[in-house]
Design a protein around this motif. Structure first.
Motif, PDB file in Angstrom:
ATOM      1  N   MET A 193       0.802  -1.227   0.018  1.00 57.88           N
ATOM      2  CA  MET A 193      -0.046  -0.171  -0.105  1.00 57.88           C
ATOM      3  C   MET A 193       0.998   1.095   0.015  1.00 57.88           C
ATOM      4  O   MET A 193       1.856   1.382   0.815  1.00 57.88           O
ATOM      5  N   ILE A 194       0.558   2.039  -1.004  1.00 64.40           N
ATOM      6  CA  ILE A 194       1.297   3.394  -1.173  1.00 64.40           C
ATOM      7  C   ILE A 194       0.573   4.508  -1.062  1.00 64.40           C
ATOM      8  O   ILE A 194      -0.552   4.678  -1.720  1.00 64.40           O
ATOM      9  N   LEU A 195       0.842   5.398   0.039  1.00 66.94           N
ATOM     10  CA  LEU A 195       0.161   6.729   0.324  1.00 66.94           C
ATOM     11  C   LEU A 195       0.981   7.820  -0.236  1.00 66.94           C
ATOM     12  O   LEU A 195       1.800   8.090   0.089  1.00 66.94           O
ATOM     13  N   LEU A 196       0.124   8.736  -1.126  1.00 69.23           N
ATOM     14  CA  LEU A 196       0.717   9.902  -1.888  1.00 69.23           C
ATOM     15  C   LEU A 196      -0.099  11.333  -1.107  1.00 69.23           C
ATOM     16  O   LEU A 196      -1.132  11.265  -1.275  1.00 69.23           O
ATOM     17  N   HIS A 197       0.631  11.905  -0.365  1.00 69.53           N
ATOM     18  CA  HIS A 197       0.235  13.136  -0.145  1.00 69.53           C
ATOM     19  C   HIS A 197      -0.094  14.380  -0.892  1.00 69.53           C
ATOM     20  O   HIS A 197       0.473  14.176  -2.288  1.00 69.53           O
ATOM     21  N   ILE A 243      -2.898   4.891  -3.096  1.00 68.86           N
ATOM     22  CA  ILE A 243      -3.702   5.762  -2.510  1.00 68.86           C
ATOM     23  C   ILE A 243      -3.240   7.307  -2.484  1.00 68.86           C
ATOM     24  O   ILE A 243      -2.145   7.466  -1.888  1.00 68.86           O
ATOM     25  N   GLY A 244      -3.971   8.167  -3.274  1.00 68.16           N
ATOM     26  CA  GLY A 244      -3.593   9.304  -3.301  1.00 68.16           C
ATOM     27  C   GLY A 244      -4.716  10.512  -2.867  1.00 68.16           C
ATOM     28  O   GLY A 244      -5.795  10.285  -3.301  1.00 68.16           O
ATOM     29  N   ASN A 245      -4.244  11.405  -2.140  1.00 70.54           N
ATOM     30  CA  ASN A 245      -5.035  12.787  -1.951  1.00 70.54           C
ATOM     31  C   ASN A 245      -4.545  14.091  -2.724  1.00 70.54           C
ATOM     32  O   ASN A 245      -3.452  14.211  -2.850  1.00 70.54           O
ATOM     33  N   SER A 246      -5.529  14.674  -3.234  1.00 74.05           N
ATOM     34  CA  SER A 246      -5.307  15.987  -3.997  1.00 74.05           C
ATOM     35  C   SER A 246      -4.294  15.588  -5.084  1.00 74.05           C
ATOM     36  O   SER A 246      -4.282  14.926  -6.136  1.00 74.05           O
ATOM     37  N   LEU A 247      -3.221  16.181  -4.944  1.00 76.39           N
ATOM     38  CA  LEU A 247      -1.919  16.070  -6.124  1.00 76.39           C
ATOM     39  C   LEU A 247      -1.685  14.692  -6.005  1.00 76.39           C
ATOM     40  O   LEU A 247      -1.347  14.291  -7.174  1.00 76.39           O
ATOM     41  N   ILE A 274      -1.195  12.353  -9.393  1.00 77.80           N
ATOM     42  CA  ILE A 274       0.053  11.433  -9.600  1.00 77.80           C
ATOM     43  C   ILE A 274      -0.326  10.101  -9.750  1.00 77.80           C
ATOM     44  O   ILE A 274       0.176   9.106 -10.762  1.00 77.80           O
ATOM     45  N   ALA A 275      -1.385   9.419  -8.710  1.00 73.89           N
ATOM     46  CA  ALA A 275      -1.467   8.225  -8.761  1.00 73.89           C
ATOM     47  C   ALA A 275      -2.362   7.740 -10.295  1.00 73.89           C
ATOM     48  O   ALA A 275      -2.174   6.632 -10.798  1.00 73.89           O
ATOM     49  N   ILE A 276      -3.141   8.563 -10.716  1.00 75.36           N
ATOM     50  CA  ILE A 276      -3.805   8.413 -11.821  1.00 75.36           C
ATOM     51  C   ILE A 276      -2.866   8.472 -12.978  1.00 75.36           C
ATOM     52  O   ILE A 276      -2.989   7.468 -13.901  1.00 75.36           O
ATOM     53  N   LEU A 277      -1.835   9.171 -13.365  1.00 78.61           N
ATOM     54  CA  LEU A 277      -0.871   9.390 -14.041  1.00 78.61           C
ATOM     55  C   LEU A 277       0.004   7.898 -14.202  1.00 78.61           C
ATOM     56  O   LEU A 277       0.153   7.309 -15.258  1.00 78.61           O
ATOM     57  N   TYR A 278       0.380   7.462 -12.968  1.00 71.95           N
ATOM     58  CA  TYR A 278       0.999   6.099 -12.786  1.00 71.95           C
ATOM     59  C   TYR A 278       0.241   5.033 -13.264  1.00 71.95           C
ATOM     60  O   TYR A 278       0.409   4.130 -13.933  1.00 71.95           O
ATOM     61  N   ALA A 279      -1.113   4.942 -12.828  1.00 75.67           N
ATOM     62  CA  ALA A 279      -1.923   3.735 -13.290  1.00 75.67           C
ATOM     63  C   ALA A 279      -2.338   3.752 -14.801  1.00 75.67           C
ATOM     64  O   ALA A 279      -2.280   2.703 -15.406  1.00 75.67           O
ATOM     65  N   THR A 322      -8.881  10.353  -3.323  1.00 78.60           N
ATOM     66  CA  THR A 322      -9.795  11.166  -2.427  1.00 78.60           C
ATOM     67  C   THR A 322      -9.429  12.649  -2.484  1.00 78.60           C
ATOM     68  O   THR A 322      -7.887  13.106  -2.397  1.00 78.60           O
ATOM     69  N   GLY A 323     -10.282  13.494  -3.024  1.00 78.17           N
ATOM     70  CA  GLY A 323      -9.992  14.794  -3.260  1.00 78.17           C
ATOM     71  C   GLY A 323      -8.973  14.978  -4.408  1.00 78.17           C
ATOM     72  O   GLY A 323      -8.214  15.868  -4.269  1.00 78.17           O
ATOM     73  N   SER A 324      -8.870  13.996  -5.373  1.00 76.83           N
ATOM     74  CA  SER A 324      -7.823  14.114  -6.362  1.00 76.83           C
ATOM     75  C   SER A 324      -8.098  15.395  -7.360  1.00 76.83           C
ATOM     76  O   SER A 324      -9.053  15.702  -7.843  1.00 76.83           O
ATOM     77  N   SER A 325      -6.746  15.908  -7.633  1.00 78.90           N
ATOM     78  CA  SER A 325      -7.105  16.848  -8.803  1.00 78.90           C
ATOM     79  C   SER A 325      -6.564  16.059  -9.937  1.00 78.90           C
ATOM     80  O   SER A 325      -6.519  14.618  -9.968  1.00 78.90           O
ATOM     81  N   GLY A 326      -6.450  16.662 -11.033  1.00 76.98           N
ATOM     82  CA  GLY A 326      -6.344  16.117 -12.283  1.00 76.98           C
ATOM     83  C   GLY A 326      -7.497  16.445 -13.319  1.00 76.98           C
ATOM     84  O   GLY A 326      -7.375  16.424 -14.559  1.00 76.98           O
ATOM     85  N   LEU A 327      -8.706  16.740 -12.873  1.00 75.43           N
ATOM     86  CA  LEU A 327      -9.634  17.347 -13.765  1.00 75.43           C
ATOM     87  C   LEU A 327     -10.172  18.678 -13.398  1.00 75.43           C
ATOM     88  O   LEU A 327     -10.323  19.559 -14.364  1.00 75.43           O
ATOM     89  N   TYR A 328     -10.073  19.196 -12.179  1.00 76.03           N
ATOM     90  CA  TYR A 328     -10.289  20.390 -11.760  1.00 76.03           C
ATOM     91  C   TYR A 328      -9.972  20.604 -10.303  1.00 76.03           C
ATOM     92  O   TYR A 328     -10.134  20.008  -9.597  1.00 76.03           O
ATOM     93  N   GLU A 329      -9.333  21.990 -10.122  1.00 74.76           N
ATOM     94  CA  GLU A 329      -9.041  22.027  -8.630  1.00 74.76           C
ATOM     95  C   GLU A 329      -9.199  23.582  -8.600  1.00 74.76           C
ATOM     96  O   GLU A 329      -8.698  24.397  -9.416  1.00 74.76           O
TER      97      GLU A 329
END
Length: 227
Positions: free
Chosen positions: A1-5, A65-69, A73-78, A91-98
């Motif tokens: 499990m990788i957690l990204l702030h 698992i990624g929050n905000s930024l 990053i998690a989306i791009l990796y996936a 959770t609260g991910s950017s990538g579409l709008y923030e």
């Protein structure tokens, strides 16, 4: 499990997740090198940092698992490494709008202003402690760190991910605060409508960082999903 702030996130943002899941998962809480990114495509520098970390540690079937930024990053990796992702949690991910008026931070880095901006992140302003304000203030008043944050924020806004979402093969869970004002709930619904295999769970009276503001609810949803 990788957690990204997130952009101003700290490793401590994930304390409640580590406490509950640490006995059952090999947890990696990454400290993203946001302050040391190059001028050219700093967002993809961070994605490559994650790729290299996973490769060096020989991590397989990752729960990312990624929050905000961190979600961005998690989306791009996936999208680039789908075969190595067991589950993607955003959770609260950017990538579409923030919504983030980043240019005002260097000009108005007073305690009162920073406290006001952090309170905007949460539904309940009581979440914002003096320690949290001090942590963010130490970033915004440090020229190198602040420039790094601005570089990454601007890069993220140049690289939205709408066209990549249909490529994500990993089962995806969205845990979203109903009162998220930075990446509002309509953003989560757009993620849910575009990523092929997605479940959306909305937490009431919760803002942009559910794992901090509603840790018990966040962990319950995550545990139930992983089970």
């Amino acid at each position: 499990m990788i957690l990204l702030h997130g952009l101003f996130g700290q490793l401590s943002n994930w304390d409640h997740v580590v406490e509950q899941f640490g006995m059952f998962y090999n947890i990696h809480v990454l400290s993203l090198p946001i302050y040391n990114t190059p001028k050219h495509d700093p967002l993809f520098f961070l994605v490559e940092y994650l790729e290299e970390y996973i490769k060096e540690n020989d991590l397989k079937n990752v729960i990312l698992i990624g929050n905000s930024l961190g979600g961005h990053i998690a989306i791009l990796y996936a999208a680039r490494n789908g075969g190595n992702i067991k589950n993607l949690i955003l959770t609260g991910s950017s990538g579409l709008y923030e919504y983030a008026n980043m240019n005002s931070f260097p000009k108005r880095s007073t305690v009162a202003y920073i406290k006001e901006r952090i309170e905007y992140t949460f539904h309940d302003p009581a979440i914002v402690t003096d320690e949290l304000v001090s942590q963010v203030l130490s970033i915004t008043t440090d020229t190198q760190k602040c420039l790094g944050v601005l570089r990454v924020a601007r890069s993220a806004q140049r690289h939205y991910v709408a066209d990549l979402l249909p490529l994500i093969a990993a089962p995806t869970l969205l845990i979203w605060g109903k009162d998220d004002r930075i990446t509002p709930l309509h953003v989560a619904r757009e993620f849910a409508n575009t990523i092929p295999e997605t479940k959306l769970v909305v937490l009431e009276e919760c803002g942009h960082a559910p794992m901090m503001e509603k840790p018990e609810e966040f962990n319950f949803v995550l545990q139930h999903y992983l089970n």
